[in-house]
Design a protein around this motif. Structure first.
Motif, PDB file in Angstrom:
ATOM      1  N   ALA A 223       0.843  -1.201   0.000  1.00  0.00           N
ATOM      2  CA  ALA A 223       0.000   0.000   0.000  1.00  0.00           C
ATOM      3  C   ALA A 223       0.874   1.245   0.000  1.00  0.00           C
ATOM      4  CB  ALA A 223      -0.962  -0.008   1.181  1.00  0.00           C
ATOM      5  N   CYS A 224       1.557   1.541   1.117  1.00  0.00           N
ATOM      6  CA  CYS A 224       2.249   2.841   1.198  1.00  0.00           C
ATOM      7  C   CYS A 224       3.606   2.852   0.512  1.00  0.00           C
ATOM      8  CB  CYS A 224       2.374   3.284   2.650  1.00  0.00           C
ATOM      9  SG  CYS A 224       3.580   2.381   3.642  1.00  0.00           S
ATOM     10  N   LEU A 226       6.298   2.959   2.003  1.00  0.00           N
ATOM     11  CA  LEU A 226       7.179   3.792   2.824  1.00  0.00           C
ATOM     12  C   LEU A 226       7.487   3.172   4.187  1.00  0.00           C
ATOM     13  CD1 LEU A 226       5.333   7.177   2.170  1.00  0.00           C
ATOM     14  CD2 LEU A 226       7.356   6.294   0.990  1.00  0.00           C
ATOM     15  N   GLY A 227       6.951   1.987   4.433  1.00  0.00           N
ATOM     16  CA  GLY A 227       7.213   1.337   5.719  1.00  0.00           C
ATOM     17  C   GLY A 227       6.211   1.648   6.802  1.00  0.00           C
ATOM     18  N   ALA A 228       5.135   2.328   6.450  1.00  0.00           N
ATOM     19  CA  ALA A 228       4.191   2.748   7.483  1.00  0.00           C
ATOM     20  C   ALA A 228       3.048   1.758   7.710  1.00  0.00           C
ATOM     21  CB  ALA A 228       3.613   4.122   7.125  1.00  0.00           C
ATOM     22  N   CYS A 229       2.554   1.143   6.653  1.00  0.00           N
ATOM     23  CA  CYS A 229       1.283   0.421   6.797  1.00  0.00           C
ATOM     24  C   CYS A 229       1.452  -1.046   7.202  1.00  0.00           C
ATOM     25  CB  CYS A 229       0.459   0.527   5.526  1.00  0.00           C
ATOM     26  SG  CYS A 229       1.080  -0.389   4.109  1.00  0.00           S
ATOM     27  N   LEU A 230       2.623  -1.613   6.973  1.00  0.00           N
ATOM     28  CA  LEU A 230       2.908  -3.009   7.345  1.00  0.00           C
ATOM     29  C   LEU A 230       2.029  -4.011   6.601  1.00  0.00           C
ATOM     30  CD1 LEU A 230       3.385  -2.643  11.233  1.00  0.00           C
ATOM     31  CD2 LEU A 230       5.002  -2.127   9.396  1.00  0.00           C
ATOM     32  N   CYS A 231       1.626  -3.666   5.382  1.00  0.00           N
ATOM     33  CA  CYS A 231       0.806  -4.595   4.593  1.00  0.00           C
ATOM     34  C   CYS A 231       1.658  -5.595   3.808  1.00  0.00           C
ATOM     35  CB  CYS A 231      -0.071  -3.817   3.619  1.00  0.00           C
ATOM     36  SG  CYS A 231      -1.432  -2.947   4.421  1.00  0.00           S
TER      37      CYS A 231
ATOM     38  N   GLY B  32      -1.163   3.907  12.572  1.00  0.00           N
ATOM     39  CA  GLY B  32      -1.069   2.799  11.628  1.00  0.00           C
ATOM     40  C   GLY B  32      -0.879   3.233  10.188  1.00  0.00           C
ATOM     41  N   PHE B  34       1.166   6.127   9.581  1.00  0.00           N
ATOM     42  CA  PHE B  34       2.224   7.134   9.588  1.00  0.00           C
ATOM     43  C   PHE B  34       3.467   6.618  10.305  1.00  0.00           C
ATOM     44  CE2 PHE B  34       3.666  11.642  10.327  1.00  0.00           C
ATOM     45  CZ  PHE B  34       3.491  12.082   9.020  1.00  0.00           C
ATOM     46  N   GLY B  35       3.499   5.291  10.549  1.00  0.00           N
ATOM     47  CA  GLY B  35       4.651   4.705  11.219  1.00  0.00           C
ATOM     48  C   GLY B  35       4.931   5.418  12.525  1.00  0.00           C
ATOM     49  N   GLU B  39       9.095   7.816   8.930  1.00  0.00           N
ATOM     50  CA  GLU B  39       8.886   7.295   7.574  1.00  0.00           C
ATOM     51  C   GLU B  39       8.499   8.405   6.600  1.00  0.00           C
ATOM     52  OE1 GLU B  39       7.855   6.022  10.368  1.00  0.00           O
ATOM     53  OE2 GLU B  39       8.154   3.853  10.410  1.00  0.00           O
ATOM     54  N   ARG B  69      -2.501  -9.093   3.688  1.00  0.00           N
ATOM     55  CA  ARG B  69      -3.119  -8.229   4.688  1.00  0.00           C
ATOM     56  C   ARG B  69      -3.801  -7.027   4.071  1.00  0.00           C
ATOM     57  NH1 ARG B  69       1.779  -7.104   8.925  1.00  0.00           N
ATOM     58  NH2 ARG B  69       1.798  -9.133   9.945  1.00  0.00           N
ATOM     59  N   MET B  70      -3.826  -6.935   2.770  1.00  0.00           N
ATOM     60  CA  MET B  70      -4.306  -5.703   2.145  1.00  0.00           C
ATOM     61  C   MET B  70      -5.040  -6.041   0.865  1.00  0.00           C
ATOM     62  SD  MET B  70      -3.774  -3.224  -0.366  1.00  0.00           S
ATOM     63  CE  MET B  70      -2.150  -3.414  -1.093  1.00  0.00           C
ATOM     64  N   VAL B  81      -3.831  -5.904   9.151  1.00  0.00           N
ATOM     65  CA  VAL B  81      -2.447  -5.969   9.637  1.00  0.00           C
ATOM     66  C   VAL B  81      -2.398  -6.694  10.987  1.00  0.00           C
ATOM     67  CG1 VAL B  81      -0.498  -4.577  10.452  1.00  0.00           C
ATOM     68  CG2 VAL B  81      -1.699  -3.963   8.340  1.00  0.00           C
ATOM     69  N   PHE B 279      -0.766   7.432   2.215  1.00  0.00           N
ATOM     70  CA  PHE B 279      -0.140   6.443   1.328  1.00  0.00           C
ATOM     71  C   PHE B 279      -0.122   6.927  -0.118  1.00  0.00           C
ATOM     72  CE2 PHE B 279      -2.131   2.882   4.175  1.00  0.00           C
ATOM     73  CZ  PHE B 279      -1.337   3.295   5.232  1.00  0.00           C
TER      74      PHE B 279
END
Lengths: 259, 311
Positions: A223-224, A226-231, B32, B34-35, B39, B69-70, B81, B279
């Protein structure tokens, strides 16, 4: 890792390589400066004017020239988002975030390297092959495709290193899967692969049998970026790691694949 | 506490206060998405935000749910997640020292399976002097005991809120689930149990099927829907809750622009959070803040607080 950026790039050429694949050439703006791109990294492209496409599309960087700021991207028509990108006219602008993720390892001068790509997975091997050649490593490419007309960028790969080919129908090179190609029967100082997972698993098994270290580039849903969403996580010896930050390139020794 | 010099454009005041937490402007980022802020540091100046809310944190480390997960859906996405995080001790020792000196509000989203776990996390975070507020997640739809059990009954919401209230001395925000019959009743229960603020909405439970493979798109079958698709539902719920409680409401759910943020504030939100839109455009937050200031100028609004709950 270099700085991540967001910028508009202009499409200067859009060539259909076959019915399913297009090569976009992009001129990046001066504002990106001396952008450091590692072979294996990717960009996230925003797809506008396609109502069903909400998230950016992660696309491997096929080639990048720091002097001219020209980037090439190889795109397969997989869904609505990628079809839309493949149909963008020359002169249009695309909104890009990148470069993202890690990259493949470049072995020391004089090493042997096999770079194996299946289908769209050949994309990152172009910049990787060039960087290896600059570092004094002559790579052997192993290209897998369904049929001869879908072998991508053969001329370009041939100018960098030796090329072995597998096609499902035997119309070029050896008949069968890339993972069964005879080029895999010996040891390399590194094997790098990108493509469908069954192919990468096969390549990784052969690499392990011959004592070759193996790096794979994963295409986990993202998804992102950028390492933020963990998908996009991949199970590893260190737990679930993000394919967009700790990857997309992983050494297979780290992964929990059945090799 | 952060100094939090207000954002001013011309003569417009964008500064707001949420139950003692002063913010430069109403803009927060949703947990969840925005890390830990870092990031996004290549794309925006984090200190321009009213604050950011770090990834949901639990007492023990969690690996989360299996991949996939998505799933992308029309104007949105489903996620499952499952609260993957390295635990509160890791946050305190590794992450907090790196971000604590930013001149903005850093909020921690707290999750748990048992009330004691929430309380234990809150007690540990209470020792950190640069965390002005916590957001208690009683609404995660993606883990069996991810708190949503607490968030779907008034008794559950009151029980977890009052227990955390005793352990947390600063601003206490309770994040509400939209997967209920009457969100206003849950909000009132949290308010009655000592919440300083409520934030809403968390994701809407949804599902998508891969018709070629004839399989659910997510490993968990169902997941949480977010993105622009949920926005009208969220605006409605913020409006209902703002009418029902006296504490400040923080609005989120599909906000993707300054226009959307203003919409939530008119409906009753004192502050807003941008989530999934980060995102798509990692600079969306700062662009939205600028747009909100311009909107105020166009509408002759000198203080953004004046429009809260105008509808």
């Amino acid at each position: 890792m270099g700085k991540k950026q967001i910028f508009d790039a202009k499409i200067t050429a859009n060539h259909a390589l076959s019915e399913r694949y297009s090569m976009l050439t992009l001129q990046l703006p001066e504002s990106v400066g001396e952008m450091k791109v590692l072979p294996g990294q990717f960009v996230e492209i925003r797809v506008t004017d396609s109502p069903s496409t909400y998230l950016r599309r992660p696309i491997s960087i096929c080639d990048y020239d720091n002097m001219t700021r020209v980037m090439t991207l190889l795109i397969r028509r997989a869904g609505e988002g990628t079809c839309h990108l493949c149909d963008l006219p020359e002169g249009s602008a695309v909104d890009i975030v990148g470069p993202l993720g890690n990259g493949f390892s470049i072995p020391p001068e004089g090493s042997s390297a096999l770079l194996a790509g299946g289908g769209i997975g050949v994309a990152p091997l172009m910049l990787l092959g060039k960087r290896m050649k600059e570092a004094g490593v002559k790579p052997t490419f192993l290209l897998g495709a369904r049929t001869a007309s879908e072998i991508l960028l053969l001329e370009e790969f041939s100018s960098i290193g030796d090329v072995a080919i597998s096609t499902d129908d035997g119309s070029a090179g050896e008949k069968g899967y890339a993972a069964d190609n005879s080029a895999l029967s010996k040891h390399y100082d590194i094997v790098c692969t990108c493509g469908p997972k069954p192919m990468m698993v096969g390549i990784a098994r052969n690499a392990r049998r011959n004592g070759s270290p193996c790096e794979v580039s994963l295409e986990n849903l993202m998804a992102c970026g950028l390492g933020a969403c963990l998908c996009c996580v991949e199970p590893t010896l260190k737990g679930n790691l993000r394919a967009c930050v700790e990857g997309p390139v992983f050494n297979t020794d780290m992964l929990l694949w059945d090799l | 506490m952060a100094n939090c010099k207000p954002t001013t454009t011309g003569n417009v005041n964008l500064a707001v206060e949420v139950a003692g937490m002063r913010m430069k402007n109403p803009m927060l980022t949703a947990s969840g998405t925005f890390g830990f802020g870092e990031e996004f540091a290549d794309f925006i100046d984090l200190e321009q935000l009213g604050g950011f809310i770090v990834k949901g944190t639990t007492l023990e480390p969690r690996e989360g749910n299996p991949y996939p997960r998505m799933a992308e859906t029309p104007s949105g996405m489903l996620n499952a997640v499952g609260l993957q995080n390295k635990g509160v001790d890791h946050f305190i020792s590794e992450i907090y020292p790196r971000i604590k000196d930013l001149d903005t509000n850093i909020l921690v989203n707290v999750s748990g399976a048992r009330i004691e776990d929430y309380v234990a996390v809150a007690e540990k975070l209470a020792l950190l002097d640069r965390i002005p507020a916590i957001e208690v997640n009683i609404s995660c739809p993606n883990v069996k005991q991810g708190g949503m059990a607490f968030g779907t009954t008034t008794e559950g919401a009151a029980a977890v809120t009052s227990a955390i209230r005793k352990a947390w001395p600063r601003t206490l925000i309770v994040k509400l689930s939209p997967n209920v019959t009457s969100i206003a009743d849950i909000a009132k229960a949290a308010e009655g149990a000592g919440a300083d603020s409520v934030s809403l909405i968390n994701t809407l439970m949804g599902m998508a099927v891969d018709v070629e493979r004839r399989r659910p798109c997510l490993s968990t079958v169902t997941g949480g829907l977010s993105g622009a698709a949920v926005r009208p539902v969220a605006v409605r719920m913020v409006w209902q809750v703002a009418k029902a409680v006296k504490i400040p409401v923080i609005g989120l759910g599909g906000i993707s622009s300054g226009r959307d943020a203003i919409e939530f504030m008119l409906a009753g939100a004192r502050a807003v959070q941008i989530g999934t839109a980060n995102f798509i455009d990692p600079q969306v937050t700062v662009k939205a803040i600028e747009w909100m200031a311009d909107w105020c100028v166009r509408h002759g609004v000198s203080d953004i607080n004046d429009i809260v709950g105008e509808i």
